[in-house]
Design a protein around this motif. Structure first.
Motif, PDB file in Angstrom:
ATOM      1  N   HIS A  57     -64.705 -23.953  -0.622  1.00 59.28           N
ATOM      2  CA  HIS A  57     -64.330 -24.618  -1.872  1.00 59.28           C
ATOM      3  C   HIS A  57     -63.671 -23.651  -2.848  1.00 59.28           C
ATOM      4  O   HIS A  57     -62.721 -24.009  -3.551  1.00 59.28           O
ATOM      5  CB  HIS A  57     -65.554 -25.265  -2.507  1.00 59.28           C
ATOM      6  CG  HIS A  57     -65.255 -25.991  -3.772  1.00 59.28           C
ATOM      7  ND1 HIS A  57     -64.465 -27.117  -3.815  1.00 59.28           N
ATOM      8  CD2 HIS A  57     -65.628 -25.755  -5.046  1.00 59.28           C
ATOM      9  CE1 HIS A  57     -64.372 -27.547  -5.065  1.00 59.28           C
ATOM     10  NE2 HIS A  57     -65.061 -26.733  -5.826  1.00 59.28           N
TER      11      HIS A  57
ATOM     12  N   GLY B  68     -59.017 -20.780  -1.693  1.00 60.36           N
ATOM     13  CA  GLY B  68     -57.907 -21.642  -1.323  1.00 60.36           C
ATOM     14  C   GLY B  68     -57.264 -21.280   0.003  1.00 60.36           C
ATOM     15  O   GLY B  68     -56.593 -22.107   0.607  1.00 60.36           O
TER      16      GLY B  68
ATOM     17  N   HIS C  61     -60.704 -25.482   3.034  1.00 60.70           N
ATOM     18  CA  HIS C  61     -60.639 -25.690   1.581  1.00 60.70           C
ATOM     19  C   HIS C  61     -60.240 -27.110   1.180  1.00 60.70           C
ATOM     20  O   HIS C  61     -60.933 -27.730   0.359  1.00 60.70           O
ATOM     21  CB  HIS C  61     -59.703 -24.670   0.932  1.00 60.70           C
ATOM     22  CG  HIS C  61     -59.486 -24.891  -0.522  1.00 60.70           C
ATOM     23  ND1 HIS C  61     -60.408 -24.503  -1.476  1.00 60.70           N
ATOM     24  CD2 HIS C  61     -58.470 -25.484  -1.203  1.00 60.70           C
ATOM     25  CE1 HIS C  61     -59.963 -24.841  -2.677  1.00 60.70           C
ATOM     26  NE2 HIS C  61     -58.786 -25.433  -2.535  1.00 60.70           N
TER      27      HIS C  61
ATOM     28  N   THR D 282     -63.064 -29.349  -0.685  1.00 62.64           N
ATOM     29  CA  THR D 282     -62.794 -29.602  -2.101  1.00 62.64           C
ATOM     30  C   THR D 282     -62.717 -31.095  -2.377  1.00 62.64           C
ATOM     31  O   THR D 282     -63.289 -31.581  -3.367  1.00 62.64           O
ATOM     32  CB  THR D 282     -61.498 -28.896  -2.539  1.00 62.64           C
ATOM     33  OG1 THR D 282     -61.696 -27.482  -2.371  1.00 62.64           O
ATOM     34  CG2 THR D 282     -61.163 -29.176  -3.986  1.00 62.64           C
ATOM     35  N   GLU D 283     -62.053 -31.835  -1.499  1.00 62.57           N
ATOM     36  CA  GLU D 283     -61.969 -33.282  -1.686  1.00 62.57           C
ATOM     37  C   GLU D 283     -63.356 -33.927  -1.667  1.00 62.57           C
ATOM     38  O   GLU D 283     -63.685 -34.743  -2.520  1.00 62.57           O
ATOM     39  CB  GLU D 283     -61.099 -33.909  -0.589  1.00 62.57           C
ATOM     40  CG  GLU D 283     -60.976 -35.408  -0.721  1.00 62.57           C
ATOM     41  CD  GLU D 283     -60.132 -36.038   0.381  1.00 62.57           C
ATOM     42  OE1 GLU D 283     -60.073 -37.273   0.404  1.00 62.57           O
ATOM     43  OE2 GLU D 283     -59.562 -35.309   1.208  1.00 62.57           O
TER      44      GLU D 283
ATOM     45  N   ASP E 146     -65.372 -32.787  -4.801  1.00 58.50           N
ATOM     46  CA  ASP E 146     -64.838 -33.399  -6.022  1.00 58.50           C
ATOM     47  C   ASP E 146     -65.215 -34.875  -6.130  1.00 58.50           C
ATOM     48  O   ASP E 146     -65.399 -35.393  -7.227  1.00 58.50           O
ATOM     49  CB  ASP E 146     -63.319 -33.245  -6.084  1.00 58.50           C
ATOM     50  CG  ASP E 146     -62.882 -31.822  -6.403  1.00 58.50           C
ATOM     51  OD1 ASP E 146     -63.743 -30.994  -6.770  1.00 58.50           O
ATOM     52  OD2 ASP E 146     -61.673 -31.530  -6.270  1.00 58.50           O
TER      53      ASP E 146
END
Length: 90
Positions: A26, A29, A34, A38-39, A42
């Motif tokens: 996370h 990058g 990642h 991250t999705e 989030d």
């Protein structure tokens, strides 16, 4: 071999136990995981839980990245992640 958990099934779980890999992915990058991690993080509205050993390992891995440890500390604080010390009995 276990089948991946469907996204709909994950949606009903309100607490996730987070290991080192997703934390690092996370915040880094360049990590190939990642975008997916991250999705998912989030979109997640529940509670994150981890251990002090995971936090220590993530700090070590992110230590090579400029500002990495601070990013981890900020993530833990911003998400309200609970960090448990598993070396001591409750």
């Amino acid at each position: 071999m276990a089948q991946p958990v469907a996204t709909a099934e994950l949606a009903v779980v309100n607490t996730w136990l987070v290991d080192t890999g997703p934390l690092v992915a996370h915040l880094d990058g360049a990590d190939r995981a990642h975008p997916e991690v991250t999705e998912r993080l989030d979109d997640f509205a529940g509670a994150l839980v981890t251990s002090s050993a995971v936090a220590t390992e993530a700090m070590h891995v992110l230590g090579a990245r400029r500002g990495g440890p601070r990013l981890l500390a900020d993530l833990v604080q911003a998400t309200g992640t609970t960090v448990h010390d598993l070396s001591r009995p409750p």
